[in-house]
Write an enzyme that holds these catalytic residues in place. Structure first.
Site, PDB file in Angstrom:
ATOM      1  N   ARG A 138       0.805  -1.222   0.000  1.00 56.06           N
ATOM      2  CA  ARG A 138       0.000   0.000   0.000  1.00 56.06           C
ATOM      3  C   ARG A 138       0.841   1.276   0.000  1.00 56.06           C
ATOM      4  O   ARG A 138       0.317   2.359  -0.264  1.00 56.06           O
ATOM      5  CB  ARG A 138      -0.960  -0.014   1.209  1.00 56.06           C
ATOM      6  CG  ARG A 138      -2.093  -1.012   1.054  1.00 56.06           C
ATOM      7  CD  ARG A 138      -2.831  -1.252   2.372  1.00 56.06           C
ATOM      8  NE  ARG A 138      -2.086  -2.170   3.240  1.00 56.06           N
ATOM      9  CZ  ARG A 138      -2.468  -2.485   4.493  1.00 56.06           C
ATOM     10  NH1 ARG A 138      -3.553  -1.952   5.007  1.00 56.06           N
ATOM     11  NH2 ARG A 138      -1.748  -3.327   5.209  1.00 56.06           N
ATOM     12  N   GLU A 164      -9.096 -10.534  12.524  1.00 57.80           N
ATOM     13  CA  GLU A 164      -8.758  -9.546  11.498  1.00 57.80           C
ATOM     14  C   GLU A 164     -10.035  -8.988  10.887  1.00 57.80           C
ATOM     15  O   GLU A 164     -11.030  -9.701  10.748  1.00 57.80           O
ATOM     16  CB  GLU A 164      -7.897 -10.193  10.410  1.00 57.80           C
ATOM     17  CG  GLU A 164      -6.519 -10.591  10.886  1.00 57.80           C
ATOM     18  CD  GLU A 164      -5.751  -9.423  11.517  1.00 57.80           C
ATOM     19  OE1 GLU A 164      -5.504  -8.433  10.817  1.00 57.80           O
ATOM     20  OE2 GLU A 164      -5.414  -9.508  12.708  1.00 57.80           O
ATOM     21  N   ASN A 210      -5.877  -4.606  17.952  1.00 54.17           N
ATOM     22  CA  ASN A 210      -4.549  -5.179  18.182  1.00 54.17           C
ATOM     23  C   ASN A 210      -3.492  -4.188  17.693  1.00 54.17           C
ATOM     24  O   ASN A 210      -3.497  -3.779  16.534  1.00 54.17           O
ATOM     25  CB  ASN A 210      -4.456  -6.500  17.414  1.00 54.17           C
ATOM     26  CG  ASN A 210      -3.036  -7.044  17.355  1.00 54.17           C
ATOM     27  OD1 ASN A 210      -2.208  -6.729  18.213  1.00 54.17           O
ATOM     28  ND2 ASN A 210      -2.770  -7.866  16.346  1.00 54.17           N
ATOM     29  N   LYS A 266      32.641  25.443   1.988  1.00 58.12           N
ATOM     30  CA  LYS A 266      32.843  24.000   2.101  1.00 58.12           C
ATOM     31  C   LYS A 266      34.211  23.738   2.690  1.00 58.12           C
ATOM     32  O   LYS A 266      35.188  24.320   2.235  1.00 58.12           O
ATOM     33  CB  LYS A 266      32.743  23.337   0.721  1.00 58.12           C
ATOM     34  CG  LYS A 266      32.584  21.839   0.780  1.00 58.12           C
ATOM     35  CD  LYS A 266      33.178  21.169  -0.448  1.00 58.12           C
ATOM     36  CE  LYS A 266      34.690  21.231  -0.391  1.00 58.12           C
ATOM     37  NZ  LYS A 266      35.342  20.642  -1.563  1.00 58.12           N
TER      38      LYS A 266
HETATM   39  C1  UD1 Z   1      -1.391  -6.543  11.688  1.00 54.70           C
HETATM   40  C2  UD1 Z   1      -2.209  -7.471  12.602  1.00 54.70           C
HETATM   41  C3  UD1 Z   1      -3.457  -6.729  13.055  1.00 54.70           C
HETATM   42  C4  UD1 Z   1      -3.044  -5.454  13.768  1.00 54.70           C
HETATM   43  C5  UD1 Z   1      -2.143  -4.607  12.896  1.00 54.70           C
HETATM   44  C6  UD1 Z   1      -1.588  -3.476  13.681  1.00 54.70           C
HETATM   45  C7  UD1 Z   1      -1.778  -9.694  11.725  1.00 54.70           C
HETATM   46  C8  UD1 Z   1      -2.346 -10.829  11.005  1.00 54.70           C
HETATM   47  N1  UD1 Z   1      -2.581  -8.643  11.861  1.00 54.70           N
HETATM   48  O1  UD1 Z   1      -2.198  -6.252  10.558  1.00 54.70           O
HETATM   49  O2  UD1 Z   1      -4.222  -7.544  13.929  1.00 54.70           O
HETATM   50  O3  UD1 Z   1      -4.220  -4.738  14.131  1.00 54.70           O
HETATM   51  O4  UD1 Z   1      -1.028  -5.387  12.420  1.00 54.70           O
HETATM   52  O5  UD1 Z   1      -0.900  -2.599  12.851  1.00 54.70           O
HETATM   53  O6  UD1 Z   1      -0.667  -9.739  12.172  1.00 54.70           O
HETATM   54  N2  UD1 Z   1       5.116  -9.373   8.146  1.00 54.70           N
HETATM   55  C9  UD1 Z   1       6.194 -10.181   7.923  1.00 54.70           C
HETATM   56  N3  UD1 Z   1       6.053 -11.275   7.131  1.00 54.70           N
HETATM   57  C10 UD1 Z   1       4.880 -11.593   6.550  1.00 54.70           C
HETATM   58  C11 UD1 Z   1       3.771 -10.766   6.773  1.00 54.70           C
HETATM   59  C12 UD1 Z   1       3.914  -9.658   7.584  1.00 54.70           C
HETATM   60  O7  UD1 Z   1       7.286  -9.938   8.426  1.00 54.70           O
HETATM   61  O8  UD1 Z   1       4.835 -12.624   5.867  1.00 54.70           O
HETATM   62  C13 UD1 Z   1       5.277  -8.219   9.004  1.00 54.70           C
HETATM   63  C14 UD1 Z   1       5.031  -6.906   8.286  1.00 54.70           C
HETATM   64  O9  UD1 Z   1       6.246  -6.400   7.764  1.00 54.70           O
HETATM   65  C15 UD1 Z   1       4.464  -6.015   9.389  1.00 54.70           C
HETATM   66  C16 UD1 Z   1       3.805  -6.992  10.324  1.00 54.70           C
HETATM   67  O10 UD1 Z   1       4.309  -8.270  10.013  1.00 54.70           O
HETATM   68  O11 UD1 Z   1       5.487  -5.338  10.098  1.00 54.70           O
HETATM   69  C17 UD1 Z   1       2.298  -6.965  10.188  1.00 54.70           C
HETATM   70  O12 UD1 Z   1       1.952  -7.243   8.855  1.00 54.70           O
HETATM   71  P1  UD1 Z   1       0.922  -6.330   8.070  1.00 54.70           P
HETATM   72  O13 UD1 Z   1       0.701  -6.915   6.738  1.00 54.70           O
HETATM   73  O14 UD1 Z   1       1.312  -4.922   8.126  1.00 54.70           O
HETATM   74  O15 UD1 Z   1      -0.393  -6.602   8.955  1.00 54.70           O
HETATM   75  P2  UD1 Z   1      -1.620  -5.664   9.175  1.00 54.70           P
HETATM   76  O16 UD1 Z   1      -2.612  -5.944   8.128  1.00 54.70           O
HETATM   77  O17 UD1 Z   1      -1.199  -4.275   9.362  1.00 54.70           O
HETATM   78 CA    CA Z   2       0.571  -3.079   9.336  1.00 52.23          CA
END
Ligand code: UD1
Ligand code: CA
Length: 516
Positions: free
Chosen positions: A29, A171, A186, A367
């Site tokens: 995004r 979620e 969360n 500089k």
């Molecule tokens: C996530 C939480 C959600 C919370 C929100 C808060 C989950 C499933 N959901 O949603 O409940 O309200 O954060 O901001 O966790 N990441 C990885 N590897 C992956 C996928 C994600 O390292 O395969 C990391 C991302 O870089 C990120 C974090 O995990 O830092 C959360 O992933 P993201 O896709 O941002 O989850 P949200 O939809 O924001």
């Molecule tokens: Ca996030």
């Protein structure tokens, strides 16, 4: 005698055994080639902010899960937190999968593990410390940080039972209407027993709308096991805000800036216009300094007491001394000494050091130069690769000619020197203490102390030239009215200078005088 079970709350050091930062997600995004956690605000990357918030917890190990853009993230990590380890999640199968990869890499963890999303740049150590403390006090196996927010759109909802106990995280895309109405979300920050979380993760499936392995599912599984699980509401919900697109990034940047300015103003800094003043979390400003509108203090910049910065000034990694002033200028990696003045409209590049009371005035570029106490470069000059002593003055439009097209050379200017206007100082060259240079000189040889260096062509006046060559013009009329008509149609007068004074000689009007 037994050791206390927990360290005092005031000192968070050693509060957790390990920190895991989830930073492998693509950040689709953001619509950017830059990995999400590397986007910057307030002087650090998002990842940098998260690591800075967690650092005081004093974990023995910190692991950052990298995936999307892993080379860039790993390189950045080596820069900002060399003690942390990058662990690669080959495929981004979800936050739960990322956590599992990290826990595998960590092996045995003594103490709790803090798992935190890498895209929560507003987290503060106070919030993390309070979460860890609540986790300990409750004797929980897992505690999730939550927040009550006005707009929970897109976030995981916290489902509690009749007694207020946390039951599950759902979620949004998997939530029914009733669950979506829940305003407690969360925050993406968890503290738990590493072994218990690791075990639960082996049981998490991907039966959700995204087909991902969700870290959030661990909570429901542990609840079903009958394990003690907690949900700790953050005192300040703002701390928990994530950052998923450019709009949110701009919002977080503004919030971070507001916090920094708030802290500075409480400490006595005068901020004339908080809306247009931007100060990185890494910068510092002393009480009674004044920040005028349009000021940006970036990186490791420091501003001393009573100094005035701005309007419209950008300082990067720059030290501004007490009582100094920097007006409408751009300054990088420089030192502006106490009571020194800069601007308006100047450009100080890396290595510029102004001693106490020195002045760099308008339209000056510098500089790699040391300007001594009370010395001045007031107007329209370029000063590069030079040392200027004390009490010296560099006349308007002087250029330190430091570059021969291949290499840079230095210029040394002594104390109480007077460099005439429009002097070219062709480096390497030295001008001794108390020496002068004549305006318009091209100085290619060293000037001994106390000497006057003159290095320019003599002037000659071609008498009556305008009347002969520009007859009928306003200039010719003005000259005639002033009695400046040509005495002799064919001749002109050349004036020559000699040591003692002026002598005049007659010369032919010639081609060099702009004949067309
Ligand atoms: C996530 C939480 C959600 C919370 C929100 C808060 C989950 C499933 N959901 O949603 O409940 O309200 O954060 O901001 O966790 N990441 C990885 N590897 C992956 C996928 C994600 O390292 O395969 C990391 C991302 O870089 C990120 C974090 O995990 O830092 C959360 O992933 P993201 O896709 O941002 O989850 P949200 O939809 O924001
Ligand atoms: Ca996030």
């Amino acid at each position: 005698m037994s050791l206390p079970q927990t360290p005092p709350t005031a000192s968070p050091g050693g509060a957790v055994g390990a920190v895991v930062v989830l930073a492998a997600g693509q950040g689709t995004r953001m619509r950017s080639a830059t990995p999400k956690v590397l986007h910057r605000l307030g002087g650090r990357s998002m990842l940098g902010h998260v690591l800075a918030a967690a650092a005081p917890l004093g974990a023995a190990r910190t692991v950052v899960v990298v995936g999307s853009g892993r080379e860039a993230v790993t390189e950045h990590l080596a820069d900002v937190a060399p003690e942390a380890d990058a662990v690669v999640q080959e495929e981004q199968l979800g936050s739960g999968h990322a956590a599992a990869v990290a826990l595998d890499a960590l092996g045995e963890v003594s103490g709790a593990v803090l798992i935190v999303n890498g895209d929560a740049p507003l987290l503060r150590v106070e919030t993390l410390t309070t979460l860890v403390q609540a986790h300990r006090d409750a004797g929980a196996v897992l505690t999730v940080l939550t927040a009550e927010v006005a707009d929970p759109t897109g976030l995981g909802r916290i489902v509690r039972d009749g007694t207020g106990g946390v039951r599950a995280i759902v979620e949004e895309r998997d939530a029914d209407t009733a669950t979506r109405a829940i305003a407690e979300v969360n925050a993406g920050v968890y503290v738990g027993d590493a072994a218990a979380v690791r075990e639960a993760l082996t049981r998490v499936g991907a039966a959700n709308d995204q087909g991902e392995i969700y870290l959030t599912d661990v909570l429901g599984l542990l609840v079903a096991d009958g394990a003690p699980v907690g949900g700790h509401r953050a005192d300040d919900a703002v701390d928990t805000l994530g950052c998923n697109d450019q709009r949110e990034l701009a919002d977080r940047r503004r919030t971070l800036n507001d916090r920094v300015l708030d802290r500075l103003m409480r400490a006595g800094v005068v901020v004339i216009d908080p809306m247009t003043t931007w100060v990185d979390v890494t910068a510092d400003v002393a009480a009674e300094a004044v920040l005028q509108p349009g000021t940006q203090l970036l990186g490791a910049t420091t501003v001393g007491a009573g100094a005035v910065v701005g309007p419209d000034t950008t300082l990067t990694d720059t030290e501004v001394g007490e009582g100094a002033s920097v007006v409408r200028s751009h300054v990088t990696l420089s030192v502006v000494g106490p009571a020194a003045t800069v601007g308006p409209f100047s450009y100080l590049r890396p290595g510029t050091e102004l001693a106490r009371g020195a002045k760099v005035g308008a339209f000056v570029e510098t500089k790699n130069v040391q300007v001594g106490e009370g010395s001045k470069v007031p107007h329209l000059s370029y000063v590069g690769d030079a040392t200027i002593g004390q009490g010296s003055n560099v006349g308007a439009a002087t250029v330190f000619v430091n570059y021969d097209g291949v290499a840079k050379h230095r210029t040394e200017i002594g104390d109480h020197v007077r460099i005439g206007s429009d002097t070219m100082l062709v480096a390497p060259v030295t001008v001794g203490d108390g020496a002068y240079t004549a305006a318009g000189s091209v100085i290619t040889e060293d000037v001994p102390p106390g000497a006057m260096a003159v290095a320019r062509a003599h002037q000659r006046n071609v008498a009556g030239w305008v009347g002969r060559r520009r007859p009928g013009t306003r200039s010719a009329e003005a000259a005639a009215a002033a009695g400046g008509a040509p005495a002799d149609d064919a001749a002109d007068t050349r004036s020559t200078q000699s040591e003692g004074g002026r002598a005049t000689a007659t010369a032919r009007d010639d081609d060099h005088q702009g004949r067309r």
